[in-house]
Scaffold this motif. Structure first.
Motif, PDB file in Angstrom:
ATOM      1  N   PRO A 142       2.841  -0.265 -13.610  1.00 50.88           N
ATOM      2  CA  PRO A 142       2.102   0.979 -13.097  1.00 50.88           C
ATOM      3  C   PRO A 142       1.296   0.663 -12.349  1.00 50.88           C
ATOM      4  N   THR A 143       0.480  -0.635 -12.438  1.00 52.35           N
ATOM      5  CA  THR A 143      -0.506  -1.004 -11.571  1.00 52.35           C
ATOM      6  C   THR A 143       0.102  -1.035 -10.141  1.00 52.35           C
ATOM      7  N   MET A 144       1.220  -1.617  -9.926  1.00 47.40           N
ATOM      8  CA  MET A 144       1.820  -1.872  -8.905  1.00 47.40           C
ATOM      9  C   MET A 144       2.121  -0.424  -8.290  1.00 47.40           C
ATOM     10  N   GLY A 145       2.573   0.422  -9.056  1.00 49.97           N
ATOM     11  CA  GLY A 145       2.759   1.811  -8.572  1.00 49.97           C
ATOM     12  C   GLY A 145       1.420   2.470  -7.879  1.00 49.97           C
ATOM     13  N   VAL A 146       0.153   2.165  -8.544  1.00 53.03           N
ATOM     14  CA  VAL A 146      -0.946   2.681  -7.937  1.00 53.03           C
ATOM     15  C   VAL A 146      -1.341   2.119  -6.615  1.00 53.03           C
ATOM     16  N   VAL A 147      -1.017   0.734  -6.689  1.00 50.41           N
ATOM     17  CA  VAL A 147      -1.306   0.228  -5.280  1.00 50.41           C
ATOM     18  C   VAL A 147      -0.442   0.510  -4.266  1.00 50.41           C
ATOM     19  N   LEU A 148       0.885   0.753  -4.547  1.00 51.05           N
ATOM     20  CA  LEU A 148       1.878   1.115  -3.371  1.00 51.05           C
ATOM     21  C   LEU A 148       1.454   2.619  -3.113  1.00 51.05           C
ATOM     22  N   GLY A 149       0.959   3.568  -4.156  1.00 51.67           N
ATOM     23  CA  GLY A 149       0.547   4.720  -3.808  1.00 51.67           C
ATOM     24  C   GLY A 149      -0.620   4.708  -2.702  1.00 51.67           C
ATOM     25  N   GLY A 150      -1.454   3.962  -3.023  1.00 43.59           N
ATOM     26  CA  GLY A 150      -2.538   3.786  -2.225  1.00 43.59           C
ATOM     27  C   GLY A 150      -2.304   3.375  -0.809  1.00 43.59           C
ATOM     28  N   LEU A 151      -1.236   2.556  -0.710  1.00 39.23           N
ATOM     29  CA  LEU A 151      -0.564   1.836   0.555  1.00 39.23           C
ATOM     30  C   LEU A 151      -0.133   3.046   1.283  1.00 39.23           C
ATOM     31  N   TYR A 152       0.670   3.826   0.506  1.00 35.70           N
ATOM     32  CA  TYR A 152       1.477   5.021   1.123  1.00 35.70           C
ATOM     33  C   TYR A 152       0.314   6.033   1.658  1.00 35.70           C
ATOM     34  N   THR A 153      -0.749   6.392   1.155  1.00 33.08           N
ATOM     35  CA  THR A 153      -1.725   7.191   1.575  1.00 33.08           C
ATOM     36  C   THR A 153      -2.385   6.741   2.800  1.00 33.08           C
ATOM     37  N   VAL A 154      -2.991   5.333   2.856  1.00 31.26           N
ATOM     38  CA  VAL A 154      -3.683   4.998   3.759  1.00 31.26           C
ATOM     39  C   VAL A 154      -2.683   4.655   5.072  1.00 31.26           C
ATOM     40  N   SER A 155      -1.709   4.506   4.947  1.00 32.46           N
ATOM     41  CA  SER A 155      -0.628   4.177   5.861  1.00 32.46           C
ATOM     42  C   SER A 155      -0.089   5.488   6.569  1.00 32.46           C
ATOM     43  N   LEU A 156      -0.227   6.524   5.892  1.00 34.55           N
ATOM     44  CA  LEU A 156       0.281   7.760   6.455  1.00 34.55           C
ATOM     45  C   LEU A 156      -1.072   8.330   7.068  1.00 34.55           C
ATOM     46  N   GLY A 157      -2.216   7.931   6.532  1.00 33.12           N
ATOM     47  CA  GLY A 157      -3.470   8.540   6.989  1.00 33.12           C
ATOM     48  C   GLY A 157      -3.822   8.116   8.176  1.00 33.12           C
ATOM     49  N   TYR A 158      -3.229   6.786   8.603  1.00 31.69           N
ATOM     50  CA  TYR A 158      -3.617   6.387   9.894  1.00 31.69           C
ATOM     51  C   TYR A 158      -2.699   7.246  11.269  1.00 31.69           C
ATOM     52  N   ALA A 159      -1.747   7.995  10.688  1.00 30.72           N
ATOM     53  CA  ALA A 159      -1.316   8.784  11.792  1.00 30.72           C
ATOM     54  C   ALA A 159      -1.443  10.413  11.500  1.00 30.72           C
ATOM     55  N   LEU A 160      -1.537  10.653  10.185  1.00 34.31           N
ATOM     56  CA  LEU A 160      -1.749  12.245   9.936  1.00 34.31           C
ATOM     57  C   LEU A 160      -3.047  12.830   9.783  1.00 34.31           C
ATOM     58  N   PRO A 161      -3.148  14.085  10.087  1.00 35.25           N
ATOM     59  CA  PRO A 161      -4.611  14.582   9.904  1.00 35.25           C
ATOM     60  C   PRO A 161      -4.546  14.701   8.214  1.00 35.25           C
TER      61      PRO A 161
END
Length: 505
Positions: A215-234
């Motif tokens: 579950p902690t891995m899920g948390v950090v992957l979810g965070g990576l998902y957000t910050v990676s997409l946030g680099y390109a999306l409003p």
């Protein structure tokens, strides 16, 4: 005849004494973890027998073929990965302020064309208000999980996840945006309580640490998902894509079985045996595991040792205090501050690199740290992993503080190394022991109290970030976080009870 009568009376007295000893063992085991039982002042024969019995319960799989064991553990892993998808949704919500606030600084128009702006306190609230919602979600979930079970509670948490993200994405004003973040927090709190309890109860004892780290891995992957997409999306489109993971989890969750431990507490023994047989295989003592669960939760049916009332027992309160202190140390050593406010911290240090790019790199390092935790938790154990990671964290932060103080500028990659260290042990272990420290009958309520206390601390830590930075300076803030981790080394060594390889009921 008198000699026979005396023999019968002697036999009856011995039988009554044995029944009383058994009742005393049951009362003790309902509320005490195995490690605490073994550390009692006198090593009585009953305790020695309990230790031998506990070591054997449900774990006699020496004759199990390797292929069957591998297949069975892969099935367990698959089920835990579905739960991890819910934590992926939680992780996607945590660092949202970092890319979103950068996006708002460039273009603060909503989807309706209205201009919104956030002051310093409101920026802090995009992170801290979510944790205030988590507090509400944790308390509600503590009751809900005990009533309707782990799986259904996880499914219900999808509703505030979806509702909160839609409110944030479609917000016409700053207050509505903050309300949306609060609602997302409710979902995060509910997910945390239900998910860790479910994973602990589902997994084999020998791999429980590894499974509980996913579950902690899920948390950090979810965070990576957000910050990676946030680099390109409003920021508003980023909010919409953050609503996708909880939707996927909802459909996948119907593949999950009901928690067998929950079924035992509910008195549904045969259903629990069927599910446990599919999880543990044909070579495990499933009947023994169910009997052990019934013994540890013996007071559930009459209400004497279950629910909120049992939390007032002295030993339970002591363990709640230990877990709460672990959450305090986790937050006050800067773990979540670095994760959620990465871009703001980099701006404060004067780093020349793109804050969003560094935030993504920090997320990748957190994934690496969690991978290390997956392999180390069942080898090193919870206690020593906390000691090692707090010591490493203190060293890194104090060195960083000295560098910032002397150079008045931090190297752009310095703060993010702390993320790797933190996610090896500082982050996952408090959540894991908040479930492992308590038997099934009181696990939701006790975990709810521990995680709620941790949430209050998180809220305070995030809300106080700006005032502390202004008062202590950036270097002083690093010194403060490092000093807290130093305290964490001492506390973890002397106060934490090891649960690795122990039956937690």
């Amino acid at each position: 005849m008198s000699r026979i009568s005396k023999s019968v009376e002697c036999w009856r007295g011995e039988a009554e004494r044995e029944r009383e000893r058994e009742r005393e063992r049951e009362r003790t085991c309902v509320l005490l973890a195995p490690q605490q039982i073994y550390n009692m002042a006198e090593e009585t024969p009953e305790v020695v027998g309990l230790r031998e019995k506990e070591a054997d319960v449900g774990m006699d799989t020496s004759d199990e073929p390797k292929t069957e064991r591998r297949s069975r553990l892969l099935r367990q892993t698959g089920l835990v990965m579905i739960v991890t998808l819910c934590y992926f949704s939680l992780g996607a919500a945590l660092p949202w302020p970092s890319p979103a606030l950068s996006s708002l600084a460039e273009n603060n128009a909503t989807l309706f064309g209205v201009q919104i702006s956030l002051n310093s306190a409101e920026k802090d609230m995009t992170g801290s208000l979510m944790y205030l919602g988590t507090l509400v979600g944790a308390w509600v979930s503590g009751w809900l999980v005990a009533k309707v079970g782990r799986r259904l509670s996880l499914q219900i948490s999808v509703v505030p996840f979806l509702g909160g993200w839609l409110i944030v994405a479609l917000t016409p004003s700053t207050p509505v945006l903050l309300i949306g973040r609060f609602i997302i927090g409710i979902a995060c709190g509910a997910c945390t309580i239900a998910g860790y309890a479910y994973v602990i109860e589902l997994s084999d004892m020998s791999i429980r640490g590894m499974m509980a780290t996913l579950p902690t891995m899920g948390v950090v992957l979810g965070g990576l998902y957000t910050v990676s997409l946030g680099y390109a999306l409003p920021w508003h489109y980023l909010s919409l894509v953050c609503a996708v993971p909880p939707l996927l989890f909802f459909f996948a969750s119907f593949l999950l079985p009901v928690s067998p431990s929950f079924l035992v507490v509910q008195g549904r023994r045969q259903q629990a045996i069927i599910i446990l047989r599919s999880l543990r295989g044909n070579y495990a003592d499933v009947e023994g595991e169910v009997a052990e669960l019934e013994r540890r939760n013996a007071g559930t049916t009459d209400g004497k040792n279950s629910g909120w009332r049992a939390l007032l027992e002295r030993d339970v309160m002591r363990r709640i205090a230990v877990v709460t202190m672990l959450f305090f140390l986790m937050q006050m050593c800067g773990n979540f501050v670095f994760m959620i406010y990465t871009a703001r911290i980099l701006e404060a240090t004067g780093a020349p690199m793109d804050p969003d790019a560094i935030t993504a790199i920090a997320g990748a390092l957190r994934v690496a740290g969690t991978l290390a935790a997956i392999f180390l938790l069942d080898i090193v154990g919870r206690r020593y992993l906390l000691v090692i990671t707090h010591a490493s964290n203190a060293t890194c932060l104090i060195i960083l503080g000295v560098y910032v103080y002397l150079a008045e500028r931090a190297a752009p990659d310095d703060p993010i190394f702390q993320q790797f260290i933190g996610d090896i042990g500082i982050h996952p272990v408090p959540y894991i022991v908040s479930s492992e420290y308590f038997p099934t009958s009181i696990r939701p309520q006790a975990s709810s109290v521990c995680i709620s206390a941790g949430t209050v601390i998180t809220f305070a830590t995030l809300q106080l970030y700006s005032p502390m930075q202004a008062t202590l300076t950036q270097a002083g803030l690093y010194f403060f976080y490092g000093a807290v981790s130093f305290v964490g080394v001492i506390f973890s060594f002397f106060a934490v009870i090891e649960t690795k390889g122990k039956n937690v009921g």
